[in-house]
Design an enzyme around this catalytic site. Structure first.
Site, mmCIF file in Angstrom:
data_model
loop_
_atom_site.group_PDB
_atom_site.id
_atom_site.type_symbol
_atom_site.label_atom_id
_atom_site.label_comp_id
_atom_site.label_asym_id
_atom_site.label_seq_id
_atom_site.Cartn_x
_atom_site.Cartn_y
_atom_site.Cartn_z
ATOM 1 C CB VAL A 161 -0.909 0.030 1.251
ATOM 2 C CG1 VAL A 161 -1.761 1.288 1.275
ATOM 3 C CG2 VAL A 161 -1.775 -1.210 1.339
ATOM 4 C CD GLU A 170 -7.067 6.663 3.063
ATOM 5 O OE1 GLU A 170 -7.319 7.615 2.304
ATOM 6 O OE2 GLU A 170 -6.289 6.758 4.026
ATOM 7 N N GLY A 208 -0.309 10.828 1.975
ATOM 8 C CA GLY A 208 -0.883 11.810 2.902
ATOM 9 C C GLY A 208 -0.611 11.342 4.322
ATOM 10 C CB SER A 209 -2.821 10.981 7.280
ATOM 11 O OG SER A 209 -3.788 10.105 6.745
#
Length: 190
Positions: free
Chosen positions: A5, A86, A9-10
């Site tokens: 993965v 997400e 971002g975060s």
């Protein structure tokens, strides 16, 4: 078979799921932009925050972190976590992940990444482009269950510095948010 993965971002600073290995690197032909509305983490339905998504951009690179998950149970746990976290991102794409800028051979192929598309029929939270100042003002004002939108921006900026990459869009936006906060007399503590 391992699952990979990519986080841009975060996920760079907070995976939230078990993994075997974290590798810093990049994907090609995408750029990170603050065009996705967040109504569940860094904003509310009444006042969305802004988080990053990716948009195709030939010749650009987007740095982040890839996570290798080998154990089948850990893969299921990671997918369950990511499908909730997400959920406002309407696409999963599979990309090549690189660690060496001089190599044309990826470290890993078929790395999963969540993207929020610009298609308003599929992604009702897509906010799209705006001026740097407009995006900054929205980020300064937005707060959600996961905290202030400013915290997300500054943590992303810091995480990118930690991995040794500076993203001009993120840096320019963070500088504009700091400018607005200083005009309001607020201190930035992250």
């Amino acid at each position: 078979m391992a699952m990979w993965v990519f986080g841009y971002g975060s996920l760079i600073w907070k995976a939230g799921f078990p993994y075997d290995k974290r590798v810093v690197g990049f994907i090609n032909d995408y750029r990170r932009v603050f065009y996705q509305g967040s109504t569940d983490h860094r904003g509310t339905p009444e006042f969305p925050g802004r988080t990053v998504t990716l948009e195709p951009a030939e010749g650009e690179v987007c740095w982040g972190a890839a996570y290798k998950i080998t154990n089948k149970e850990d893969q299921i746990t990671a997918l369950e976590h990511l499908e909730v976290r997400e959920k406002q991102y309407d696409q999963k794409v599979y990309v090549d992940f690189f660690t060496d800028a001089s190599s044309s051979t990826p470290l890993v192929s078929n790395v999963m990444v969540y993207i929020a598309s610009a298609d308003k029929k599929l992604n009702q939270n897509y906010l799209g482009p705006a001026s740097l100042e407009e995006i900054a003002i929205q980020i300064v004002k937005a707060k959600g269950p996961s905290g202030p939108n400013t915290e997300y921006l500054f943590k992303l900026e810091n995480a990118l510095v930690q991995i040794g990459f500076e993203d001009k869009h993120v840096r320019d936006l963070a500088d504009e948010v700091r400018r607005i906060l200083s005009l309001q007399g607020e201190l930035v503590d992250y």
